[in-house]
Scaffold this motif. Structure first.
Motif, PDB file in Angstrom:
ATOM      1  N   ARG A  96       1.896   9.102  -6.216  1.00  0.00           N
ATOM      2  CA  ARG A  96       2.319  10.467  -5.915  1.00  0.00           C
ATOM      3  C   ARG A  96       3.371  10.972  -6.900  1.00  0.00           C
ATOM      4  NH1 ARG A  96       6.256  13.031  -3.232  1.00  0.00           N
ATOM      5  NH2 ARG A  96       7.308  11.151  -2.549  1.00  0.00           N
ATOM      6  N   ILE A  97       4.308  10.117  -7.294  1.00  0.00           N
ATOM      7  CA  ILE A  97       5.411  10.595  -8.131  1.00  0.00           C
ATOM      8  C   ILE A  97       5.291  10.191  -9.599  1.00  0.00           C
ATOM      9  CG2 ILE A  97       7.031  10.650  -6.203  1.00  0.00           C
ATOM     10  CD1 ILE A  97       8.290   8.092  -7.338  1.00  0.00           C
ATOM     11  N   SER A  98       4.242   9.479  -9.980  1.00  0.00           N
ATOM     12  CA  SER A  98       4.156   9.008 -11.369  1.00  0.00           C
ATOM     13  C   SER A  98       4.081  10.172 -12.367  1.00  0.00           C
ATOM     14  CB  SER A  98       2.970   8.071 -11.548  1.00  0.00           C
ATOM     15  OG  SER A  98       1.762   8.757 -11.351  1.00  0.00           O
ATOM     16  N   GLY A  99       3.398  11.223 -12.015  1.00  0.00           N
ATOM     17  CA  GLY A  99       3.328  12.394 -12.917  1.00  0.00           C
ATOM     18  C   GLY A  99       4.690  12.990 -13.150  1.00  0.00           C
ATOM     19  N   GLN A 123       0.834  -1.207   0.000  1.00  0.00           N
ATOM     20  CA  GLN A 123       0.000   0.000   0.000  1.00  0.00           C
ATOM     21  C   GLN A 123       0.867   1.256   0.000  1.00  0.00           C
ATOM     22  OE1 GLN A 123      -2.721  -0.334   3.269  1.00  0.00           O
ATOM     23  NE2 GLN A 123      -3.980  -1.900   2.249  1.00  0.00           N
ATOM     24  N   ARG A 124       1.965   1.240   0.791  1.00  0.00           N
ATOM     25  CA  ARG A 124       2.872   2.404   0.809  1.00  0.00           C
ATOM     26  C   ARG A 124       3.506   2.610  -0.557  1.00  0.00           C
ATOM     27  NH1 ARG A 124       4.781   0.718   6.117  1.00  0.00           N
ATOM     28  NH2 ARG A 124       6.457  -0.340   5.008  1.00  0.00           N
ATOM     29  N   LEU A 125       3.941   1.516  -1.182  1.00  0.00           N
ATOM     30  CA  LEU A 125       4.565   1.632  -2.502  1.00  0.00           C
ATOM     31  C   LEU A 125       3.560   2.123  -3.543  1.00  0.00           C
ATOM     32  CD1 LEU A 125       6.785  -1.581  -2.578  1.00  0.00           C
ATOM     33  CD2 LEU A 125       7.576   0.771  -2.464  1.00  0.00           C
ATOM     34  N   ASP A 126       2.332   1.625  -3.486  1.00  0.00           N
ATOM     35  CA  ASP A 126       1.298   2.083  -4.418  1.00  0.00           C
ATOM     36  C   ASP A 126       1.040   3.577  -4.254  1.00  0.00           C
ATOM     37  OD1 ASP A 126       0.889  -0.324  -5.688  1.00  0.00           O
ATOM     38  OD2 ASP A 126      -0.850  -0.905  -4.459  1.00  0.00           O
TER      39      ASP A 126
END
Length: 110
Positions: free
Chosen positions: A92-95, A84-87
């Motif tokens: 958050r940073i994918s953009g 869940q933390r990794l998801d």
């Protein structure tokens, strides 16, 4: 008389030898019986000891099996929390990652 006396002495010796043989045989039989009894007692004690060790082993296996179930559950919960933390971090940073890749792909170097 000498002859009858010798005969009597020989008879006494033969009787004493027979009695000694009976005593030796009785002692040998008693010894064999005691050895057999000692062997049976030792086998019984070994079987009891083996049974006690097996019972202790089974008890430890049962105890550790219970712990293993708890450990598996704890590890599953920890794994789910990390996923869940990794998801959330990737969301958050994918953009920013997409923008960085586009910049590097579209940039022309001379």
């Amino acid at each position: 008389m000498d002859s009858s006396r010798r005969q009597g002495g020989i008879q006494q010796l033969l009787a004493a030898e027979q009695e000694a043989q009976h005593i030796v045989n009785a002692a040998r039989n008693a010894k064999m019986a005691r050895l057999k009894q000692a062997k049976e007692e030792a086998e019984k004690e070994a079987a009891e000891f083996r049974a006690q060790l097996e019972a202790d082993f089974q008890k430890k296996v049962a105890e550790s099996s219970g712990d293993t179930g708890a450990n598996v559950k704890r590890l599953q919960e920890e794994t789910e929390a990390k996923i869940q933390r990794l998801d959330s971090e990737s969301d958050r940073i994918s953009g920013d990652v997409v923008q960085m890749l586009l910049r590097h792909v579209t940039q022309v170097k001379n």
